[in-house]
Design a protein around this motif. Structure first.
Motif, PDB file in Angstrom:
ATOM      1  N   LEU A   1      37.113  -5.839  32.020  1.00  0.00           N
ATOM      2  CA  LEU A   1      37.969  -5.452  30.895  1.00  0.00           C
ATOM      3  C   LEU A   1      39.271  -6.258  30.887  1.00  0.00           C
TER       4      LEU A   1
ATOM      5  N   SER B   1      40.044  -8.610  27.729  1.00  0.00           N
ATOM      6  CA  SER B   1      41.264  -8.346  26.955  1.00  0.00           C
ATOM      7  C   SER B   1      42.215  -9.533  27.021  1.00  0.00           C
TER       8      SER B   1
ATOM      9  N   LEU C   1      37.844  -1.810  25.508  1.00  0.00           N
ATOM     10  CA  LEU C   1      38.434  -2.806  24.611  1.00  0.00           C
ATOM     11  C   LEU C   1      38.932  -2.172  23.310  1.00  0.00           C
TER      12      LEU C   1
ATOM     13  N   GLN D   1      42.267  -0.644  24.123  1.00  0.00           N
ATOM     14  CA  GLN D   1      43.329  -1.632  24.336  1.00  0.00           C
ATOM     15  C   GLN D   1      43.675  -2.421  23.070  1.00  0.00           C
TER      16      GLN D   1
END
Length: 281
Positions: free
Chosen positions: A98, A102, A41, A44
């Motif tokens: 994830l 996200s 995370l 990203q």
């Protein structure tokens, strides 16, 4: 044909399918393996927008394309990343988690980052971001189908599995259809800008993947986790970036979506190469 009428159902389909693929155990992963989740995370949500800004600045990308590159960086992980993680021998459970995390977080971080970036460069091309419209669009097109798919997965798991098995086969052909239609309608701009934008997008993907390696090393993750982190940070939801760029309620600019189309192409080429190298090893 207006591209938005193709991209909207595709994005909704992808988010609904992501909800179908989730299970309660996927949400427990943050407590069981917090370092892996934090690494993915952070890469990203934090590093990717910074990398995109640096790439856009260093390549001297013109304002509309610059905002298009930032849209890619503000998008969540792509649903195809789960398939790529499986092919690469990565951690599929981590990949799914994830992508889900996200997708929720960028509903709010994306508009904030884009509002800031539009204020910086949008005046050069008379572009304004209606933040409330973007937030509402994110909720309707992403949060709602995601929540419906998740509800079915929780309460009707066998049904969710059957639906997911069908929809996951449609996702990639739908993206190819979108890319084809968009290319036909904007081929002159794409062909003219491909040399410069293609180089910028390629560097963006490679630096993003490198950020995944760095985060994995800092968090001392396993090889399977590292492969997953690299793919998650290197593969963003291009359909969402195209939706925001083309939406009549937000930017209403197909030109701004050109970087996302080029990104979708280069992303698959680079990550397929990455998977191929891993398989040879």
């Amino acid at each position: 044909m207006n591209t938005i009428f193709i991209v909207l159902p595709i994005l909704t389909l992808l988010m609904f399918d992501l909800g179908l693929a989730l299970r309660p155990k996927d949400f427990r992963l943050i407590a069981e393996r917090p370092l892996a989740v934090v690494a993915g995370l952070t890469g990203q949500i934090v590093l990717l927008p910074i990398i995109a800004w640096l790439v856009g600045t260093l390549f001297g990308v013109e304002p509309l394309f610059f905002l298009g590159i930032m849209l890619i960086a503000c998008s969540p992980g792509g649903s195809s990343s789960n398939v790529f993680s499986m092919l690469a021998g990565g951690d599929v459970a981590l990949s799914v988690s994830l992508t889900a995390f996200s997708s929720v977080i960028t509903l709010f971080t994306g508009p904030m980052i884009m509002d800031f970036m539009t204020a910086q460069v949008g005046s050069e091309v008379s572009v304004h971001l209606p933040v409330v419209n973007l937030l509402m669009q994110n909720i309707v097109l992403m949060a709602v189908p995601f929540a419906i798919g998740l509800a079915i997965a929780v309460w009707r798991e066998p049904l969710a599995e059957r639906m997911h098995n069908v929809l996951k086969r449609l996702a990639f052909p739908c993206l190819i259809l979108l890319a084809t239609v968009f290319f036909i309608q904007n081929r002159e701009v794409i062909i003219a800008e491909f040399p410069s934008l293609g180089a910028a997008v390629t560097v963006l993907i490679l630096l993003s993947m490198s950020a995944g390696v760095l985060m994995s090393w800092l968090m001392r993750l396993t090889g399977r986790e590292q492969r997953t982190i690299v793919i998650e940070i290197g593969m963003q939801n291009a359909a969402q970036a195209i939706t925001v760029a083309c939406s009549p309620f937000v930017f209403n600019s197909e030109v701004m979506a050109v970087p996302a189309i080029i990104y979708a192409l280069m992303m698959n080429v680079i990550l397929l190469t990455y998977v191929g190298v891993l398989k040879k090893k």
